[in-house]
Design a protein around this motif. Sequence first.
Motif, PDB file in Angstrom:
ATOM      1  N   PRO A 161       8.964   9.705 -19.638  1.00  0.00           N
ATOM      2  CA  PRO A 161       8.306  10.876 -19.034  1.00  0.00           C
ATOM      3  C   PRO A 161       7.120  10.523 -18.134  1.00  0.00           C
ATOM      4  CG  PRO A 161       8.711  11.217 -21.375  1.00  0.00           C
ATOM      5  CD  PRO A 161       9.016   9.782 -21.105  1.00  0.00           C
ATOM      6  N   GLU A 162       6.528   9.332 -18.358  1.00  0.00           N
ATOM      7  CA  GLU A 162       5.367   8.946 -17.547  1.00  0.00           C
ATOM      8  C   GLU A 162       5.749   8.482 -16.144  1.00  0.00           C
ATOM      9  OE1 GLU A 162       5.290   6.038 -20.979  1.00  0.00           O
ATOM     10  OE2 GLU A 162       6.834   7.434 -20.317  1.00  0.00           O
ATOM     11  N   PHE A 163       7.027   8.296 -15.887  1.00  0.00           N
ATOM     12  CA  PHE A 163       7.471   7.847 -14.566  1.00  0.00           C
ATOM     13  C   PHE A 163       7.513   9.027 -13.585  1.00  0.00           C
ATOM     14  CE2 PHE A 163      10.074   3.830 -15.908  1.00  0.00           C
ATOM     15  CZ  PHE A 163       8.908   3.270 -16.413  1.00  0.00           C
ATOM     16  N   GLY A 164       7.496   8.687 -12.310  1.00  0.00           N
ATOM     17  CA  GLY A 164       7.607   9.704 -11.262  1.00  0.00           C
ATOM     18  C   GLY A 164       6.286  10.291 -10.820  1.00  0.00           C
ATOM     19  N   LYS A 165       5.192   9.574 -11.048  1.00  0.00           N
ATOM     20  CA  LYS A 165       3.867  10.111 -10.721  1.00  0.00           C
ATOM     21  C   LYS A 165       3.655  10.330  -9.223  1.00  0.00           C
ATOM     22  CE  LYS A 165       1.522   8.301 -14.828  1.00  0.00           C
ATOM     23  NZ  LYS A 165       0.503   7.356 -15.352  1.00  0.00           N
ATOM     24  N   LYS A 166       4.412   9.619  -8.400  1.00  0.00           N
ATOM     25  CA  LYS A 166       4.236   9.760  -6.953  1.00  0.00           C
ATOM     26  C   LYS A 166       5.367  10.565  -6.305  1.00  0.00           C
ATOM     27  CE  LYS A 166       1.627   5.441  -6.570  1.00  0.00           C
ATOM     28  NZ  LYS A 166       1.502   4.124  -5.887  1.00  0.00           N
ATOM     29  N   GLU A 167       6.204  11.166  -7.140  1.00  0.00           N
ATOM     30  CA  GLU A 167       7.384  11.868  -6.626  1.00  0.00           C
ATOM     31  C   GLU A 167       7.026  12.988  -5.655  1.00  0.00           C
ATOM     32  OE1 GLU A 167      11.267  14.360  -8.327  1.00  0.00           O
ATOM     33  OE2 GLU A 167      10.131  13.046  -9.662  1.00  0.00           O
ATOM     34  N   PRO A 223       9.079  13.917  -0.321  1.00  0.00           N
ATOM     35  CA  PRO A 223       9.012  14.601   0.986  1.00  0.00           C
ATOM     36  C   PRO A 223       8.737  13.634   2.135  1.00  0.00           C
ATOM     37  CG  PRO A 223       7.752  15.805  -0.662  1.00  0.00           C
ATOM     38  CD  PRO A 223       8.107  14.484  -1.275  1.00  0.00           C
ATOM     39  N   ALA A 224       7.864  12.648   1.883  1.00  0.00           N
ATOM     40  CA  ALA A 224       7.539  11.674   2.933  1.00  0.00           C
ATOM     41  C   ALA A 224       8.766  10.857   3.313  1.00  0.00           C
ATOM     42  CB  ALA A 224       6.419  10.751   2.462  1.00  0.00           C
ATOM     43  N   LEU A 225       9.540  10.473   2.314  1.00  0.00           N
ATOM     44  CA  LEU A 225      10.739   9.678   2.582  1.00  0.00           C
ATOM     45  C   LEU A 225      11.786  10.506   3.328  1.00  0.00           C
ATOM     46  CD1 LEU A 225      12.130   6.976   2.304  1.00  0.00           C
ATOM     47  CD2 LEU A 225      12.873   7.625   0.003  1.00  0.00           C
ATOM     48  N   ASN A 226      11.923  11.756   2.962  1.00  0.00           N
ATOM     49  CA  ASN A 226      12.860  12.626   3.690  1.00  0.00           C
ATOM     50  C   ASN A 226      12.441  12.790   5.152  1.00  0.00           C
ATOM     51  OD1 ASN A 226      15.183  13.663   2.189  1.00  0.00           O
ATOM     52  ND2 ASN A 226      13.679  14.470   0.738  1.00  0.00           N
ATOM     53  N   ARG A 227      11.139  12.906   5.377  1.00  0.00           N
ATOM     54  CA  ARG A 227      10.654  13.012   6.761  1.00  0.00           C
ATOM     55  C   ARG A 227      10.959  11.732   7.542  1.00  0.00           C
ATOM     56  NH1 ARG A 227       6.261  15.608   4.154  1.00  0.00           N
ATOM     57  NH2 ARG A 227       5.014  13.686   4.198  1.00  0.00           N
ATOM     58  N   MET A 228      10.783  10.584   6.873  1.00  0.00           N
ATOM     59  CA  MET A 228      11.058   9.313   7.534  1.00  0.00           C
ATOM     60  C   MET A 228      12.547   9.175   7.848  1.00  0.00           C
ATOM     61  SD  MET A 228       9.955   6.510   8.767  1.00  0.00           S
ATOM     62  CE  MET A 228      11.145   5.510   9.667  1.00  0.00           C
ATOM     63  N   GLY A 233       0.811  -1.212   0.000  1.00  0.00           N
ATOM     64  CA  GLY A 233       0.000   0.000   0.000  1.00  0.00           C
ATOM     65  C   GLY A 233       0.843   1.260   0.000  1.00  0.00           C
ATOM     66  N   ARG A 234       0.496   2.186   0.881  1.00  0.00           N
ATOM     67  CA  ARG A 234       1.166   3.491   0.946  1.00  0.00           C
ATOM     68  C   ARG A 234       2.399   3.395   1.858  1.00  0.00           C
ATOM     69  NH1 ARG A 234      -1.313   8.184  -0.282  1.00  0.00           N
ATOM     70  NH2 ARG A 234      -0.664   9.124   1.712  1.00  0.00           N
ATOM     71  N   GLU A 235       3.286   2.529   1.465  1.00  0.00           N
ATOM     72  CA  GLU A 235       4.472   2.214   2.265  1.00  0.00           C
ATOM     73  C   GLU A 235       5.295   3.457   2.605  1.00  0.00           C
ATOM     74  OE1 GLU A 235       5.698  -0.413   3.810  1.00  0.00           O
ATOM     75  OE2 GLU A 235       7.618  -1.066   3.023  1.00  0.00           O
ATOM     76  N   ILE A 236       5.632   4.231   1.589  1.00  0.00           N
ATOM     77  CA  ILE A 236       6.485   5.403   1.798  1.00  0.00           C
ATOM     78  C   ILE A 236       5.671   6.597   2.292  1.00  0.00           C
ATOM     79  CG2 ILE A 236       7.916   7.119   0.606  1.00  0.00           C
ATOM     80  CD1 ILE A 236       9.056   4.786  -1.048  1.00  0.00           C
TER      81      ILE A 236
END
Length: 594
Positions: free
Chosen positions: A62-68, A73-78, A20-23
């Motif tokens: 170009p279609e990659f990175g949709k959740k960037e 930011p979430a990963l940096n916070r973690m 799921g929303r792991e990161i």
Amino acid sequence: MKTETFSIRIIRSPWSDFYGREIEDSVKNHPESYLKEIAEEGFNAVWLHCILRDIVSCKSFPEFGKKEKEQIPALNRMVERAAQYGLKVFLYFCEPRGFREDDPFWKNNPDVRGQSTEFHGIDPFSGRYYALCSSTQKVKDYLYESSYKLFKKVPGLGGVFMITASEFHTHCYSHYPKWRLKFADPVMEEWARIPFECKRCEKREPYDVVAEIITLINKGIKDAKKDAKVIVWNWSWYIIEPDPQKKLISRLPQDIILQGDFERGGYKKLLGKQLVVDEYSLSYTGPSPRFKKLFYLARKRGMATTAKLQIGTTHELVTVPYIPVPYRIAEKLYRMRKMGVDGYLGCWIFGGDISPMSKVAGKLSTNVSLTPSKAVKEVAIEEFGKEPAGYIVKAWRYFSDAWSSYPFSIPFLYSSPVNYATAYPFDLSAKEIEAIPSWLPLPRDKDGHLAVAGDNLKHWIKPFSDIFVQKAFKKLLAEWEKGIETLKEGKQYLKDPLYKKELDLAVHIVLIIKSTINIIEFYRLLKRYRKGDSKAKRRIKELLKEEIDIAQKDLEIIRSNNDLGYHPEAHEYFITEKDLTYKISFLQKQIKTL
């Protein structure tokens, strides 16, 4: 002077949501109390599942990175939160991740479509997939660029560990055992039958393809952050090359850390049979011959090594916070120390709960002179007090010895009902059904009741007979119940919540095993009952009464212990109060029909 046994000590939050929303939810799923505790125990990293195409954009696609925008930011916070406790964050890579055959990606990028494979019976993953062919320049560029960009955007990351065979469909050889087509084992038989379609990769060797992927990712990460650690796991590398993968390992950069499964590729004797251990196991100590070969190849090349362990639970029984067999995990770590292994990944998606098992592992990870027995005793005293510890340690010894009699096989681990046995609804009208994956959410009817009843014994009892599995579990129970009696001898401590919880856990496991034995017997009896066998009818009636008693006892335990019955990989409870209450009522009705 060396003050720690293992430099890499990775564990995982039991609340993380792999599928799921792991990161995105990582901070929420890593409470500060958990991070503080694991740091104090001696672990120095946690891990998260990361899909490279989701988390960063790249020029090739170009279609990659949709959740960037959300994930970075979430990963940096973690990373920042973990750092407050001296912990690093590692990411799990399984790259380059392919797509389903009908994904819109292929309309825009037919030039990178590689080998196909098909998954069956594992909803929601069933279907045909195509690899992202790593022999194309676009995919090579993507692997380097995205790895580089990720570690530039999240510079505090500790590193990654990679699986490069099986699991998700990735490169063209991830599910194609080229070298063993003429003698494919049953697990890979279907993969081997699929024609090889990728003209780019057909002239290449699988080990060259895998080594190139690892090298590209390693370079991208190290160019962004020199001290990041890149761990490469040998999970299912026998698809790529025969063990111990000399050619593949010889092609890897020397700064790669090689990780091997400590138990996989091992053997154990049980009731006169030799059992193959092809998964994580607490019933087999290790190291396996396969691990030792990998370790010595790595040492010869001057490469660091880590071991893949399961500290708390394994697929042998996942729906408990831990299997109370600390002598077994202590012995594993002791043997790793003697070999000179550099670290470990302490759990897969499950097995990362804080428990006596994790505390024993932590002690042996950071104290170079501690013996297994001393570590277990210290944890018992710290957790339960000096006097109760005497009973606890003795019980743990019985439990640890008992678990060696677990009838280990891949079909049983992946498809048997052992993880929800006490809630299993024995149904006299049951028909033959397909195997039910034990690691995914269980099927339920419209009222939320378990819809698992059905004779699929032939799928999960193999390669053993039903009698063999029953005998093995009865042997396990005979020793395990000595541990329970030992805990009951300390009756003056039963008012202590922790002591009582340890007894509840041990009894719950007994009930699970007894129900599993009964499930096996039930389907054997059902065939005879349907032919008019009166003895089978009487025994079924007795068995259903036994199961009502088991469910009632487990209901009492579950009510007092909300961490029992939960499956961290499926991310749901397999055994609930509602399930047990329903089973009792259902079986009472079944008995009336006999």
